[in-house]
Structures are given as structure tokens and as C-alpha cells.
Design an enzyme around this catalytic site. Sequence first.
Site, mmCIF file in Angstrom:
data_model
loop_
_atom_site.group_PDB
_atom_site.id
_atom_site.type_symbol
_atom_site.label_atom_id
_atom_site.label_comp_id
_atom_site.label_asym_id
_atom_site.label_seq_id
_atom_site.Cartn_x
_atom_site.Cartn_y
_atom_site.Cartn_z
ATOM 1 N N ASP A 78 6.895 5.529 -9.320
ATOM 2 C CA ASP A 78 6.077 6.547 -8.651
ATOM 3 C C ASP A 78 5.345 7.411 -9.663
ATOM 4 O O ASP A 78 5.875 7.691 -10.733
ATOM 5 C CB ASP A 78 6.970 7.444 -7.791
ATOM 6 C CG ASP A 78 6.092 8.419 -7.056
ATOM 7 O OD1 ASP A 78 5.358 7.979 -6.159
ATOM 8 O OD2 ASP A 78 6.077 9.599 -7.432
ATOM 9 N N THR A 115 6.627 36.523 -24.276
ATOM 10 C CA THR A 115 7.094 36.796 -22.906
ATOM 11 C C THR A 115 8.456 36.173 -22.670
ATOM 12 O O THR A 115 9.268 36.731 -21.967
ATOM 13 C CB THR A 115 6.097 36.190 -21.899
ATOM 14 O OG1 THR A 115 5.884 34.838 -22.299
ATOM 15 C CG2 THR A 115 4.817 36.967 -21.909
ATOM 16 N N ASN A 134 10.293 4.327 -4.325
ATOM 17 C CA ASN A 134 9.562 4.462 -5.584
ATOM 18 C C ASN A 134 10.104 3.549 -6.668
ATOM 19 O O ASN A 134 9.813 3.749 -7.848
ATOM 20 C CB ASN A 134 9.647 5.916 -6.076
ATOM 21 C CG ASN A 134 8.855 6.840 -5.200
ATOM 22 O OD1 ASN A 134 7.936 6.395 -4.518
ATOM 23 N ND2 ASN A 134 9.224 8.102 -5.174
ATOM 24 N N ASP A 180 11.274 12.735 -7.535
ATOM 25 C CA ASP A 180 11.060 11.981 -6.287
ATOM 26 C C ASP A 180 11.728 10.613 -6.350
ATOM 27 O O ASP A 180 11.143 9.603 -5.978
ATOM 28 C CB ASP A 180 9.542 11.833 -6.034
ATOM 29 C CG ASP A 180 9.274 11.458 -4.587
ATOM 30 O OD1 ASP A 180 8.155 11.047 -4.272
ATOM 31 O OD2 ASP A 180 10.232 11.549 -3.783
ATOM 32 N N LYS A 196 13.744 7.699 -5.164
ATOM 33 C CA LYS A 196 14.207 7.117 -3.892
ATOM 34 C C LYS A 196 13.846 5.641 -3.894
ATOM 35 O O LYS A 196 12.976 5.221 -4.676
ATOM 36 C CB LYS A 196 13.552 7.843 -2.706
ATOM 37 C CG LYS A 196 12.040 7.856 -2.739
ATOM 38 C CD LYS A 196 11.474 8.751 -1.641
ATOM 39 C CE LYS A 196 9.959 8.838 -1.770
ATOM 40 N NZ LYS A 196 9.371 9.817 -0.864
ATOM 41 N N LYS A 252 0.845 -1.195 0.000
ATOM 42 C CA LYS A 252 0.000 0.000 0.000
ATOM 43 C C LYS A 252 0.878 1.242 0.000
ATOM 44 O O LYS A 252 2.059 1.181 0.363
ATOM 45 C CB LYS A 252 -0.971 -0.007 1.178
ATOM 46 C CG LYS A 252 -0.353 -0.033 2.557
ATOM 47 C CD LYS A 252 -1.498 -0.231 3.577
ATOM 48 C CE LYS A 252 -1.024 -0.358 4.988
ATOM 49 N NZ LYS A 252 -0.187 0.745 5.456
ATOM 50 N N PHE A 262 -1.844 6.815 -0.998
ATOM 51 C CA PHE A 262 -3.274 6.762 -1.356
ATOM 52 C C PHE A 262 -3.573 5.379 -1.920
ATOM 53 O O PHE A 262 -3.226 5.098 -3.050
ATOM 54 C CB PHE A 262 -3.620 7.811 -2.428
ATOM 55 C CG PHE A 262 -3.186 9.190 -2.063
ATOM 56 C CD1 PHE A 262 -2.150 9.818 -2.749
ATOM 57 C CD2 PHE A 262 -3.772 9.855 -1.004
ATOM 58 C CE1 PHE A 262 -1.735 11.075 -2.390
ATOM 59 C CE2 PHE A 262 -3.356 11.133 -0.650
ATOM 60 C CZ PHE A 262 -2.333 11.743 -1.346
HETATM 61 C C1 LIG Z 1 5.543 1.850 -4.384
HETATM 62 C C2 LIG Z 1 4.200 2.014 -3.761
HETATM 63 C C3 LIG Z 1 3.164 1.870 -4.812
HETATM 64 N N1 LIG Z 1 3.221 0.510 -5.357
HETATM 65 C C4 LIG Z 1 2.835 0.292 -6.630
HETATM 66 O O1 LIG Z 1 2.345 1.157 -7.326
HETATM 67 C C5 LIG Z 1 3.092 -1.066 -7.139
HETATM 68 C C6 LIG Z 1 2.931 -1.440 -8.464
HETATM 69 C C7 LIG Z 1 3.303 -2.786 -8.672
HETATM 70 N N2 LIG Z 1 3.408 -3.655 -9.702
HETATM 71 N N3 LIG Z 1 3.893 -4.823 -9.255
HETATM 72 C C8 LIG Z 1 4.110 -4.726 -7.931
HETATM 73 N N4 LIG Z 1 4.656 -5.783 -7.236
HETATM 74 C C9 LIG Z 1 4.715 -5.933 -5.884
HETATM 75 O O2 LIG Z 1 4.285 -5.096 -5.118
HETATM 76 C C10 LIG Z 1 5.378 -7.169 -5.350
HETATM 77 C C11 LIG Z 1 5.693 -7.218 -4.004
HETATM 78 C C12 LIG Z 1 6.346 -8.345 -3.491
HETATM 79 C C13 LIG Z 1 6.681 -9.427 -4.324
HETATM 80 N N5 LIG Z 1 7.380 -10.526 -3.811
HETATM 81 C C14 LIG Z 1 7.714 -10.557 -2.409
HETATM 82 C C15 LIG Z 1 9.073 -11.213 -2.212
HETATM 83 N N6 LIG Z 1 9.148 -12.523 -2.918
HETATM 84 C C16 LIG Z 1 10.409 -13.165 -2.661
HETATM 85 C C17 LIG Z 1 8.935 -12.305 -4.357
HETATM 86 C C18 LIG Z 1 7.559 -11.701 -4.638
HETATM 87 C C19 LIG Z 1 6.349 -9.356 -5.670
HETATM 88 C C20 LIG Z 1 5.686 -8.235 -6.189
HETATM 89 C C21 LIG Z 1 3.745 -3.445 -7.532
HETATM 90 S S1 LIG Z 1 3.685 -2.371 -6.203
HETATM 91 C C22 LIG Z 1 1.798 2.171 -4.306
HETATM 92 C C23 LIG Z 1 1.440 3.512 -4.260
HETATM 93 C C24 LIG Z 1 0.187 3.838 -3.803
HETATM 94 C C25 LIG Z 1 -0.719 2.862 -3.407
HETATM 95 C C26 LIG Z 1 -0.354 1.505 -3.464
HETATM 96 C C27 LIG Z 1 0.922 1.161 -3.904
#
Ligand SMILES: CC[C@@H](NC(=O)c1cc2[nH]nc(NC(=O)c3ccc(N4CCN(C)CC4)cc3)c2s1)c1ccccc1
Length: 278
Positions: A151, A169, A138, A133, A135, A18, A21
Site C-alpha cells: 500500500d 521548540t 494491502n 494501514d 491489513k 483495481k 484510485f
Molecule cells: C492492493 C491494491 C493495489 N494493487 C496493486 O498496487 C498491485 C500491485 C501489483 N503488482 N503485482 C500485482 N499482482 C497481481 O495483482 C496479481 C493478481 C493475481 C495473480 N494470480 C491470480 C491467481 N493465480 C493462481 C496466480 C496469479 C497474480 C498477480 C499487483 S496488484 C491497487 C491500488 C490502487 C489501484 C489499483 C491497485
Amino acid sequence: AHRQYSLDSFEIGRKLGKGKFGKVYCARDKATGYVCALKVMEKKELIHFKVEKQFRREIEIQSNLRHPNILRLYGHFHDSSRVFLILEYAGQGEMFKVLRKKGRFNDILASQYICQIASALSYLHKKHIIHRDLKPENLLIGLDGEVKLSDFGWSVHTPSSRRTTMCGTLDYLPPEMVEAKDHDYKVDLWALGVLTYEFLVGNPPFEEPAHKATYKRISKVDLKIPPFVSVEAADLIRRLLQHQPERRYPLDQIPDHPWIVKNRPLWPSSSGGQRRSS
Ligand SMILES: CC[C@@H](NC(=O)c1cc2[nH]nc(NC(=O)c3ccc(N4CCN(C)CC4)cc3)c2s1)c1ccccc1
């Protein structure tokens, strides 16, 4: 070729994470079997935080970007109370979690990540977009270990077309005003230097408990590079963390920097590299 999507178009999988937002879930498109990431945001939250205009612009930017190191936005839809973004699934998850778990990256991994991020930033700058941004929070990691800029809080530079309509201008602007526009691009170069340091050391270079102390160290470029950082990596960090924006190392020269060249694998890793014909 834009299909009309609805929540019913997807089988929803596990919650992936998460952000400020909303939440993001793993999802499968029923029609194609394609796995994606579905980001869900409450409309009332977007209105409450007055971010819906910026949010619409981010969707506009993100949908038109095509780069292997920039997370794809395939489409979006909404229902009565929520907005949904259909995003590329990054199979190895969040960069900052991997960095916290590993502590810090070695030269080979860090230089590959930095080279990929430089390529994505160069693509954005050519489209008059600055990231602003950059970091670890993101950044995501794709199935083949490649970095994905994720991000959406991007700001768009004044598009060159707008420049011509305002030409009257613009003609009277003093150099520092016109140059200031370029300085904006160069904020991403500074951030890339901070990111390089954080990948190799495990914490950002000017980190202090109090904000004031951090600002002081940044404005003085009070940079201390630990002895375990290689000479080549330290050289790139110093060339990016220059107080004067115009002195910062240009993105397009990064692939030829000794730190990148020295640590480039002979060929891409087995998962993404050449496959044997047999
Ligand atoms: C960066 C924050 C942003 N996130 C996105 O947009 C995101 C977009 C997006 N596409 N794919 C994701 N994949 C994962 O989140 C993910 C997490 C863990 C995983 N593993 C865990 C460890 N394991 C060993 C392998 C698999 C695999 C995929 C995310 S997050 C966000 C912003 C606002 C609201 C929600 C999320």
C-alpha cells in the site's frame, strides 16, 4: 540511471485488479522483456479526491525503499490525463483473496508471513516511516510465496533531521508529546497482532457489525482467542495486542519468538531455497 518511460514502452497484459484510485495491469517492458505491474490513475480523480500531494509524497517514499518484502516502485510517468506507476509484479496475487479462499492459514504459513512483515516494518521504522494501514488488502504475494507490503498510503514520521532544525521548540515539549511520537511506531505493532489473529482465525479479533461495538472491544482489548490457535501463536498475539503501546512486543524480537522458531522451515521452500549444483 532513470530511463524516460511512456505508455509506448510497454506491452499491456491482463487487468490484475483495481483499488480506490485506478487499476493495475500486467505489463512487459519492451526494451528489457521485464514483466511488471502498471498502475494507472486518472489525474482528475486524484485532484477530485485532493490526494495528489499525498500521492507525490508516497511516490517519493516508495521509490527509495529496497526490501524483499516491500513492493518495488521502479518509476512513474504521466500523459495528459493519467499518472502511471511502474511496480514490481507480485506473481501470486492478493493476500486477502488467498486468505478468503483458504479460510485461514496454518501455523507454518502464518508465521512465515508474519516474520516477513515484521522484517519489512522494522526496515520502515528505521527509516522513520510508519505504515498505519497494515491489513490483508494491502499485502501481495510474490512468485516464491513471499509477502510484499504494497500500500502507498504511508505516512512519514518527522524525519530526525527536521528534529534538529526545530530543536529550540522541541526542548520545551513535555515527555508525553515526545513519547507520543514513538507511540506512532507502535500502531504498526498492534496492527501486526490483529493481522496474526486474522491469518490464523480467518477474521479480525474485534470484528462487530456496528462500528461502535468494534471501538468498544478494541479499547477494552476484548480479545477471545479460539482454542484451535496454538499456545505459541496465542502468546505472540497477546504480546502484540497490548493496550499500552510501550508494552507491545518489539519487532526485532519477533524472529526469536517461539511461534516463529518452532515453525521455521529447515531451509527456505524449494522455489526460493538452495538449488543443487548438479
Ligand atoms: C492492493 C491494491 C493495489 N494493487 C496493486 O498496487 C498491485 C500491485 C501489483 N503488482 N503485482 C500485482 N499482482 C497481481 O495483482 C496479481 C493478481 C493475481 C495473480 N494470480 C491470480 C491467481 N493465480 C493462481 C496466480 C496469479 C497474480 C498477480 C499487483 S496488484 C491497487 C491500488 C490502487 C489501484 C489499483 C491497485
